[in-house]
Design a protein around this motif. Structure first.
Motif, PDB file in Angstrom:
ATOM      1  N   LEU A  78       0.817  -1.208   0.000  1.00 43.84           N
ATOM      2  CA  LEU A  78       0.000   0.000   0.000  1.00 43.84           C
ATOM      3  C   LEU A  78       0.857   1.269   0.000  1.00 43.84           C
ATOM      4  CD1 LEU A  78      -2.698  -1.153   2.575  1.00 43.84           C
ATOM      5  CD2 LEU A  78      -3.071  -0.732   0.127  1.00 43.84           C
ATOM      6  N   LEU A  79       1.926   1.263   0.788  1.00 39.93           N
ATOM      7  CA  LEU A  79       2.809   2.435   0.833  1.00 39.93           C
ATOM      8  C   LEU A  79       3.547   2.612  -0.486  1.00 39.93           C
ATOM      9  CD1 LEU A  79       4.286   2.213   4.456  1.00 39.93           C
ATOM     10  CD2 LEU A  79       2.476   3.719   3.610  1.00 39.93           C
ATOM     11  N   SER A  80       3.895   1.499  -1.114  1.00 41.25           N
ATOM     12  CA  SER A  80       4.527   1.570  -2.429  1.00 41.25           C
ATOM     13  C   SER A  80       3.569   2.180  -3.449  1.00 41.25           C
ATOM     14  CB  SER A  80       4.956   0.169  -2.870  1.00 41.25           C
ATOM     15  OG  SER A  80       5.599   0.213  -4.127  1.00 41.25           O
ATOM     16  N   GLN A  81       2.298   1.784  -3.367  1.00 42.03           N
ATOM     17  CA  GLN A  81       1.277   2.344  -4.251  1.00 42.03           C
ATOM     18  C   GLN A  81       1.099   3.838  -3.985  1.00 42.03           C
ATOM     19  OE1 GLN A  81      -2.369   0.102  -4.194  1.00 42.03           O
ATOM     20  NE2 GLN A  81      -3.503   1.579  -5.437  1.00 42.03           N
ATOM     21  N   LEU A  82       1.114   4.208  -2.709  1.00 44.36           N
ATOM     22  CA  LEU A  82       1.008   5.618  -2.335  1.00 44.36           C
ATOM     23  C   LEU A  82       2.179   6.416  -2.897  1.00 44.36           C
ATOM     24  CD1 LEU A  82      -0.386   7.851  -0.582  1.00 44.36           C
ATOM     25  CD2 LEU A  82       1.125   7.125   1.280  1.00 44.36           C
ATOM     26  N   TRP A  83       3.376   5.845  -2.791  1.00 44.35           N
ATOM     27  CA  TRP A  83       4.591   6.533  -3.229  1.00 44.35           C
ATOM     28  C   TRP A  83       4.619   6.741  -4.748  1.00 44.35           C
ATOM     29  CZ3 TRP A  83       7.470   9.891  -1.354  1.00 44.35           C
ATOM     30  CH2 TRP A  83       8.795  10.099  -1.737  1.00 44.35           C
ATOM     31  N   ARG A  84       3.850   5.942  -5.464  1.00 43.21           N
ATOM     32  CA  ARG A  84       3.795   6.091  -6.922  1.00 43.21           C
ATOM     33  C   ARG A  84       2.814   7.184  -7.358  1.00 43.21           C
ATOM     34  NH1 ARG A  84       3.904   0.340  -6.769  1.00 43.21           N
ATOM     35  NH2 ARG A  84       1.645   0.255  -7.199  1.00 43.21           N
ATOM     36  N   THR A  85       2.098   7.770  -6.410  1.00 39.73           N
ATOM     37  CA  THR A  85       1.212   8.887  -6.743  1.00 39.73           C
ATOM     38  C   THR A  85       2.052  10.031  -7.319  1.00 39.73           C
ATOM     39  OG1 THR A  85      -0.259   8.305  -4.907  1.00 39.73           O
ATOM     40  CG2 THR A  85      -0.483  10.522  -5.837  1.00 39.73           C
ATOM     41  N   PRO A  86       1.721  10.533  -8.502  1.00 36.32           N
ATOM     42  CA  PRO A  86       2.578  11.516  -9.186  1.00 36.32           C
ATOM     43  C   PRO A  86       2.943  12.747  -8.370  1.00 36.32           C
ATOM     44  CG  PRO A  86       0.874  10.715 -10.661  1.00 36.32           C
ATOM     45  CD  PRO A  86       0.549  10.161  -9.302  1.00 36.32           C
ATOM     46  N   THR A  87       2.035  13.209  -7.510  1.00 35.46           N
ATOM     47  CA  THR A  87       2.280  14.469  -6.801  1.00 35.46           C
ATOM     48  C   THR A  87       2.970  14.317  -5.458  1.00 35.46           C
ATOM     49  OG1 THR A  87       0.047  14.315  -5.876  1.00 35.46           O
ATOM     50  CG2 THR A  87       0.334  15.651  -7.888  1.00 35.46           C
ATOM     51  N   ILE A  88       3.091  13.095  -4.963  1.00 34.44           N
ATOM     52  CA  ILE A  88       3.542  12.961  -3.577  1.00 34.44           C
ATOM     53  C   ILE A  88       5.030  13.282  -3.406  1.00 34.44           C
ATOM     54  CG2 ILE A  88       4.117  10.487  -3.611  1.00 34.44           C
ATOM     55  CD1 ILE A  88       2.709  10.414  -0.782  1.00 34.44           C
ATOM     56  N   LYS A  89       5.855  12.901  -4.384  1.00 31.22           N
ATOM     57  CA  LYS A  89       7.282  13.214  -4.262  1.00 31.22           C
ATOM     58  C   LYS A  89       7.520  14.713  -4.303  1.00 31.22           C
ATOM     59  CE  LYS A  89       8.897   8.808  -6.096  1.00 31.22           C
ATOM     60  NZ  LYS A  89       9.715   8.113  -7.114  1.00 31.22           N
ATOM     61  N   GLU A  90       6.759  15.392  -5.144  1.00 27.22           N
ATOM     62  CA  GLU A  90       6.867  16.845  -5.202  1.00 27.22           C
ATOM     63  C   GLU A  90       6.441  17.474  -3.883  1.00 27.22           C
ATOM     64  OE1 GLU A  90       4.900  20.599  -7.676  1.00 27.22           O
ATOM     65  OE2 GLU A  90       4.714  18.550  -8.448  1.00 27.22           O
ATOM     66  N   ALA A  91       5.361  16.943  -3.311  1.00 27.13           N
ATOM     67  CA  ALA A  91       4.879  17.464  -2.034  1.00 27.13           C
ATOM     68  C   ALA A  91       5.890  17.214  -0.922  1.00 27.13           C
ATOM     69  CB  ALA A  91       3.539  16.820  -1.681  1.00 27.13           C
ATOM     70  N   PHE A  92       6.483  16.025  -0.910  1.00 26.39           N
ATOM     71  CA  PHE A  92       7.447  15.677   0.130  1.00 26.39           C
ATOM     72  C   PHE A  92       8.697  16.547   0.060  1.00 26.39           C
ATOM     73  CE2 PHE A  92       6.663  11.317   2.196  1.00 26.39           C
ATOM     74  CZ  PHE A  92       5.320  11.615   2.364  1.00 26.39           C
ATOM     75  N   ALA A  93       9.016  17.043  -1.124  1.00 30.20           N
ATOM     76  CA  ALA A  93      10.188  17.907  -1.261  1.00 30.20           C
ATOM     77  C   ALA A  93      10.029  19.180  -0.445  1.00 30.20           C
ATOM     78  CB  ALA A  93      10.420  18.251  -2.733  1.00 30.20           C
ATOM     79  N   ASN A  94       8.781  19.573  -0.188  1.00 33.68           N
ATOM     80  CA  ASN A  94       8.505  20.769   0.603  1.00 33.68           C
ATOM     81  C   ASN A  94       8.046  20.455   2.020  1.00 33.68           C
ATOM     82  OD1 ASN A  94       8.994  22.599  -1.598  1.00 33.68           O
ATOM     83  ND2 ASN A  94       7.033  21.962  -2.460  1.00 33.68           N
ATOM     84  N   LEU A  95       7.875  19.169   2.318  1.00 37.05           N
ATOM     85  CA  LEU A  95       7.493  18.742   3.667  1.00 37.05           C
ATOM     86  C   LEU A  95       8.731  18.159   4.341  1.00 37.05           C
ATOM     87  CD1 LEU A  95       4.072  17.057   2.786  1.00 37.05           C
ATOM     88  CD2 LEU A  95       4.409  19.243   3.956  1.00 37.05           C
ATOM     89  N   HIS A  96       9.516  19.026   4.942  1.00 38.41           N
ATOM     90  CA  HIS A  96      10.849  18.644   5.389  1.00 38.41           C
ATOM     91  C   HIS A  96      10.835  17.614   6.511  1.00 38.41           C
ATOM     92  CE1 HIS A  96      12.059  22.019   2.918  1.00 38.41           C
ATOM     93  NE2 HIS A  96      11.197  22.763   3.560  1.00 38.41           N
TER      94      HIS A  96
END
Length: 270
Positions: A78-96
């Motif tokens: 499930l977490l792997s599926q979540l991590w493949r969401t297109p916007t999440i890596k971009e969001a995490f870049a700003n969520l320190h």
């Protein structure tokens, strides 16, 4: 920091790394739970994440609430599926605060395996609470070092400081990126950076440590340099007016610590 020193001197074996697997699982679950708790505030991200995946993650965590030291295969999927969401890596870049979680999600399927052995980088990303007094001894060339860590909250550290009368140096670590972070269980009343400054002041004024040199180590400088672009230092220090230049901001913070050294003691910033 202690782990970094031990790694640089070849001091962490694969067997010791293995012991960190449960710590890493706890870190991941804690961070995922925190992410879920603030997801409604992250509207742009919340709108792009599959709500079914979120509900399945919540259910998997609830079904295994008493096993926070392992990542189940289902949770990893499930977490792997979540991590493949297109916007999440971009969001995490700003969520320190999710810097380490992002690292672990890249290899979450490996972490869930029974025979998973954390890499040295995995260990460095982990957060392990120190309780009481922990001694670490290692060799660097012909010199033997003993590092004594004082665990617990700052109030507990204050009670222990008077027990050290043969200290040759104090290593004081400060998360440079913590200027907008509030201590857990403080109900948002205690800023972590200001608490660190207060504790540093008490060390400077401690009669047993009056002549002991201090090595002032600023950690998480990479996160700080990214964060300062979005969050002004004035959230912690209203008097700060030098903008969002990371070097000026870091110098300002360092000066706040140096201001409490009233004697002839040497302070070595790193």
């Amino acid at each position: 920091m202690v782990n970094q020193l031990r790694i640089s001197s070849g001091g962490i074996s694969s067997e010791e790394c293995k012991l960190y697997s449960s710590v890493i699982a706890q870190n991941i679950i804690h961070d995922v739970q925190y992410l879920l708790s603030i997801l409604d505030d992250l509207r742009d991200l919340a709108l792009t994440i599959d709500k079914g995946v979120i509900e399945d993650i919540k259910k998997e965590l609830a079904d295994n609430f008493d096993r926070d030291d392992i990542i189940t295969p289902q949770l990893a999927r499930l977490l792997s599926q979540l991590w493949r969401t297109p916007t999440i890596k971009e969001a995490f870049a700003n969520l320190h605060e999710f810097h380490s979680l992002a690292w672990y999600l890249e290899t979450i399927q490996e972490i869930a395996k029974y025979d998973y052995v954390p890499t040295l980088t995995d260990v460095l990303h982990s957060k392990k609470t120190t309780l009481g007094i922990v001694e670490t001894i290692f060799d660097e060339g012909n010199v033997n070092f003993k590092i004594v860590e004082l665990g617990g909250k700052c109030s507990g550290k204050r009670k222990l400081m008077g027990h050290f009368q043969e200290v040759v140096s104090v290593v004081f670590c400060v998360e440079l990126s913590s200027y907008d972070v509030f201590l857990e269980n403080s109900n948002g009343r205690e800023n972590q950076m200001r608490e660190s400054i207060d504790l540093f002041k008490e060390i400077c004024e401690d009669k047993f440590l009056s002549e002991v040199p201090i090595i002032l180590v600023f950690t998480k400088t990479d996160i700080f340099r990214r964060k300062i672009r979005d969050i002004d230092l004035s959230v912690c220090f209203p008097e700060y007016q030098s903008g969002r230049d990371p070097d000026l901001a870091a110098d300002f913070i360092q000066d706040k610590f140096f201001a409490h050294n009233k004697g002839t003691r040497k302070i070595h910033p790193l």
